[in-house]
Design an enzyme around this catalytic site. Structure first.
Site, PDB file in Angstrom:
ATOM      1  N   GLU A  63      -4.797   7.713  -3.079  1.00 40.79           N
ATOM      2  CA  GLU A  63      -5.316   6.454  -2.547  1.00 40.79           C
ATOM      3  C   GLU A  63      -5.612   5.458  -3.667  1.00 40.79           C
ATOM      4  O   GLU A  63      -5.522   4.239  -3.453  1.00 40.79           O
ATOM      5  CB  GLU A  63      -6.570   6.738  -1.711  1.00 40.79           C
ATOM      6  CG  GLU A  63      -6.984   5.599  -0.805  1.00 40.79           C
ATOM      7  CD  GLU A  63      -6.067   5.375   0.401  1.00 40.79           C
ATOM      8  OE1 GLU A  63      -5.127   6.181   0.616  1.00 40.79           O
ATOM      9  OE2 GLU A  63      -6.289   4.393   1.117  1.00 40.79           O
TER      10      GLU A  63
ATOM     11  N   HIS B 169       1.683   4.525  -2.782  1.00 41.61           N
ATOM     12  CA  HIS B 169       1.806   5.973  -2.554  1.00 41.61           C
ATOM     13  C   HIS B 169       3.178   6.488  -2.995  1.00 41.61           C
ATOM     14  O   HIS B 169       3.292   7.514  -3.668  1.00 41.61           O
ATOM     15  CB  HIS B 169       1.623   6.279  -1.060  1.00 41.61           C
ATOM     16  CG  HIS B 169       0.199   6.239  -0.570  1.00 41.61           C
ATOM     17  ND1 HIS B 169      -0.791   7.023  -1.127  1.00 41.61           N
ATOM     18  CD2 HIS B 169      -0.386   5.552   0.444  1.00 41.61           C
ATOM     19  CE1 HIS B 169      -1.934   6.802  -0.474  1.00 41.61           C
ATOM     20  NE2 HIS B 169      -1.720   5.915   0.478  1.00 41.61           N
TER      21      HIS B 169
ATOM     22  N   HIS C  60       0.837  -1.207   0.000  1.00 41.39           N
ATOM     23  CA  HIS C  60       0.000   0.000   0.000  1.00 41.39           C
ATOM     24  C   HIS C  60       0.877   1.265   0.000  1.00 41.39           C
ATOM     25  O   HIS C  60       0.708   2.151  -0.847  1.00 41.39           O
ATOM     26  CB  HIS C  60      -0.910  -0.027   1.233  1.00 41.39           C
ATOM     27  CG  HIS C  60      -1.824   1.142   1.366  1.00 41.39           C
ATOM     28  ND1 HIS C  60      -3.151   1.107   0.971  1.00 41.39           N
ATOM     29  CD2 HIS C  60      -1.631   2.392   1.858  1.00 41.39           C
ATOM     30  CE1 HIS C  60      -3.714   2.277   1.207  1.00 41.39           C
ATOM     31  NE2 HIS C  60      -2.817   3.078   1.760  1.00 41.39           N
ATOM     32  N   GLU C  61       1.836   1.330   0.927  1.00 42.20           N
ATOM     33  CA  GLU C  61       2.694   2.514   0.996  1.00 42.20           C
ATOM     34  C   GLU C  61       3.597   2.626  -0.230  1.00 42.20           C
ATOM     35  O   GLU C  61       3.925   3.732  -0.668  1.00 42.20           O
ATOM     36  CB  GLU C  61       3.528   2.504   2.279  1.00 42.20           C
ATOM     37  CG  GLU C  61       2.715   2.503   3.581  1.00 42.20           C
ATOM     38  CD  GLU C  61       1.675   3.608   3.662  1.00 42.20           C
ATOM     39  OE1 GLU C  61       1.887   4.676   3.051  1.00 42.20           O
ATOM     40  OE2 GLU C  61       0.633   3.399   4.320  1.00 42.20           O
TER      41      GLU C  61
END
Lengths: 494, 494
Positions: free
Chosen positions: B289, B263, B259-260
């Site tokens: 997101e 980003h 997830h990070e």
């Protein structure tokens, strides 16, 4: 709010921004991804531009003019003194000269590194001359309207306020012949055995971390990381140090760490009342170096402490080929010939510095051309060290200081050693059983004395007055010389 | 220099200072000595005061007025648009209101944490009301002279420029019933087996580091450290992420890292031409997101990629009790009942967000009193999730967002999921053999598509236009719903 309150609030914010800039440098040397260099350059430029604008803001001048100093306490008067001095200096240097200096010294570092790698002085000479020319212009601007005796003195103030070349010349003039004589005696004596073999680097890190604690480093307000060069960074509640390891030389890691712990403990031990003010950091380079040096040498390389360290080394590494605490003490303090300042021992280090002090005064004051520097360096080196410099990278191209424009800085190293000698004499007088404490690894008597008599005061007093207040006598070179002559006569048996 | 050149230079310095402030936060969460908190607070206040002063500097208004937009290229027009919008917003909020908000939300976080620990809503309610009152005042100031429909819309702009509550309401209104129905079907089906046992945390870190590289994270311009909460920090050439490990749940570390990485790759892949400008960062929270979610879910939790991950897990941990890739895929995607948003799966996550979206609009627009919030929360929760909230810390006190004044932010999570659904549909259309690539651990087709069609453009276009440009169609909730219904019908067999 009074003018003083306004000034204090403004200066605190500036100091906080200065701490941030320092943290960025720490980040760059320890954890920054390698591809971030270019962006980091822009980040540094941004925060430096903010800091510069704040440091020359005319509001500072207005507040300083409006403050009634008689109404202030000691803290207030010291704050005004620091601010007045830095404001006067920062506003004297024309912005275009400051920008040109930043640009040229930034480029110069790269060209110097190439020249050193190639042993080619001529590759760097034109840039070197440009750096000197700009720094002389800056010195002339800084000298304007002051009582500084010459251009070098004007530059020197940024590192050691209140000190002068003439004072240092008198002190160093007394230091040099006795150091040369001591060096000659040592070189004529039998060399003790040094370390051999290799030493696990993780174990070195564990040992140096333990030793940092032994010397009072507060890990709640600091941390130790590896970096290419050991340094101490930050003030107050966040004071970090770095170290490095070499598998063949654990002394490098151990003593560079104790050295940086001396710097860091000075910062950590300053009164919390001075946090984020100009009083909340070490008062000068010389006084700072006195702390790092007394931790490293007078305490860390003492017969008593090396007895404790010998046990720690054996616990950490097992049998490493040195069998007695006496032999270990001699190994720690070996004096061997060498060209490089940063590798020098307690005896020879100051001779390296004194050489640079004499030459840089002549360079900045205009009596030594850059073209003549290599010859001047080499002849002085031979006079003091008894050997000829074999190549220019072992001579006047060895240090980064002059290439990046640091003139007036070198003598603070030896001034720090002189101050350390004075402090050592004074604290031994107050702590009769110091050696018994150190031999069991207890530095708290010595470091507590330094905190109580010196470190807590930060920038409250001027540098020399800081030492005088701690010692109770005017600092001179004599205690350092007496200490060195006695110590090395014992080790080398003359 | 033209007005545009002046503006650009000024904005670049401001962006560089913003990066420094972000680095300070990273430092605080990863490496800062714990005793440095108080000093760090002053450092943050100092750089925030500098940033604020720069963002409301009237020079910006003068340059913006003087610039001839017709003479600019796309980059220039976007830069002016971003700067005009932020300048207008920053200058609308009175300084004393901004200071009071900073003070109250800082205090509120501590009181909220106490209230949550004690399960005592009343302990927080008065502070909560004060936060809402101040944010409503701020919203009124921001709304002044705009066409925003209500106070909530005015706040929402800071996270998703150009979006509105009415638009989101329409989108979420279509999302909710199909998600509730899907959730009900899943809860009626047999649960697949989950993970059991413990997983070495050092091995988890090694695996997540490898997976970060698999998803294209560039370690030359970033690094991974442990922190209490996973986050991504920084833009451009220095974009760092954090993760955490739980010995019983390696999926936590694996999927929070992916997830990070989503980003961070967005930030790393923006055109270098936009470095340190308002175009050089992700364009909105929702678009950001969409990147983290598509990396984590549509790619990372796909049947194809989990086949590859299953092999990596077995190589790393040996036999861990799940025997087939199919069973592993089901374990990764298990849907289980729960009260907590941050622990929710792909199906239920948006229901958590939609609940908050509806309630916070009513709070900010004035139709829901804080005193009535617990009941409103609990009845909505029961309607959507089929169970009663057992205690307030599992209800409306669970998130830090509202206590620190973040209203208008929550829906960007679901908007990101909706956008991820659209992007997933589009990239699958362009990459017919995507599953074959993912099954061998090759994400370059998908991540390359995202870089080419979306990430490189940074803030060049408005958020919704950014998605439209990448997908080639107007974003709607349909692709996400179709994807979820098909995926979970497959896993749960209905």
């Amino acid at each position: 709010m009074s003018a003083f309150d306004d000034l204090l609030a403004y200066v605190r914010t500036t100091e906080a921004l200065g701490q941030i800039a320092g943290r960025l440098s720490w980040d760059q040397e320890t954890v920054m991804p390698r591809g971030a260099v270019e962006q980091r350059g822009e980040e540094f430029a941004a925060i430096e531009s903010v800091l510069h604008a704040r440091r020359v803001d005319p509001k500072l001048g207005d507040w300083l003019a409006a403050i009634d100093e008689d109404s202030l306490d000691d803290f207030g008067r010291a704050l005004v003194r620091h601010t007045r001095r830095s404001y006067a200096r920062n506003t004297k240097v024309p912005a275009d000269l400051a920008a040109e200096l930043a640009r040229v010294t930034s480029v110069a570092q790269g060209i110097w590194a190439e020249a050193r790698a190639r042993d080619d002085f001529n590759h760097f000479a034109p840039t070197f001359e440009e750096v000197v020319k700009l720094r002389r212009e800056e010195a002339a601007a800084l000298k304007e309207g002051t009582e500084h005796a010459d251009l070098w003195d004007a530059l020197h103030q940024d590192y050691e306020p209140g000190s002068s070349g003439a004072e240092l010349e008198a002190m160093f003039g007394a230091l040099r012949p006795r150091l040369v004589a001591l060096r000659d005696k040592i070189m004529g004596a039998a060399q003790p055995k040094g370390l051999t073999g290799t030493f696990d680097e993780d174990k070195q890190m564990a040992l140096t971390g333990m030793l940092a604690g032994t010397f009072g480093y507060d890990f709640d307000h600091g941390r130790i990381d590896k970096a290419v060069h050991p340094f101490s960074s930050g003030s107050g509640l966040d004071t970090r140090i770095t170290t490095r390891t070499n598998p063949e030389d654990p002394f490098n890691s151990i003593y560079s760490t104790i050295h940086e712990v001396g710097h860091a403990c000075y910062e950590q031990n300053i009164s919390r009342d001075y946090l984020l003010t100009p009083l909340g950091a070490g008062v000068s380079m010389g006084v700072h170096e006195s702390q790092s040096r007394i931790y490293e040498n007078q305490l860390g390389r003492s017969r008593a402490f090396t007895e404790y360290l010998f046990g720690q080394m054996r616990d950490t590494f097992g049998d490493f080929g040195i069998d007695t605490a006496e032999a270990f003490y001699a190994a720690v303090n070996r004096v061997t010939p060498g060209y490089i300042r940063t590798e020098a021992d307690e005896v020879q280090y100051n001779l390296h510095v004194l050489l640079r002090f004499d030459l840089e005064r002549r360079i900045i004051n205009g009596s030594l051309d850059i073209a003549d520097l290599p010859e001047a360096w080499d002849s002085r080196f031979e006079a003091d060290f008894g050997v000829k410099v074999d190549r220019i990278s072992n001579g006047c191209l060895q240090d980064v200081h002059w290439p990046v424009g640091l003139f007036g800085y070198f003598p603070t190293y030896s001034l720090g050693n002189v101050y350390a000698g004075c402090l050592h004499k004074a604290l031994r007088g107050d702590i009769p059983d110091l050696d018994a404490q150190l031999a069991r690894g207890d530095t708290s008597g010595a470091t507590g004395w330094l905190k109580e008599h010196l470190q807590q005061y930060g920038g409250l007093r001027e540098p020399r007055a800081t030492i005088f207040h701690a010692c109770g006598f005017e600092p001179t070179e004599a205690p350092l010389l007496d200490y060195l002559e006695e110590k090395f006569a014992g080790i080398y048996g003359f």
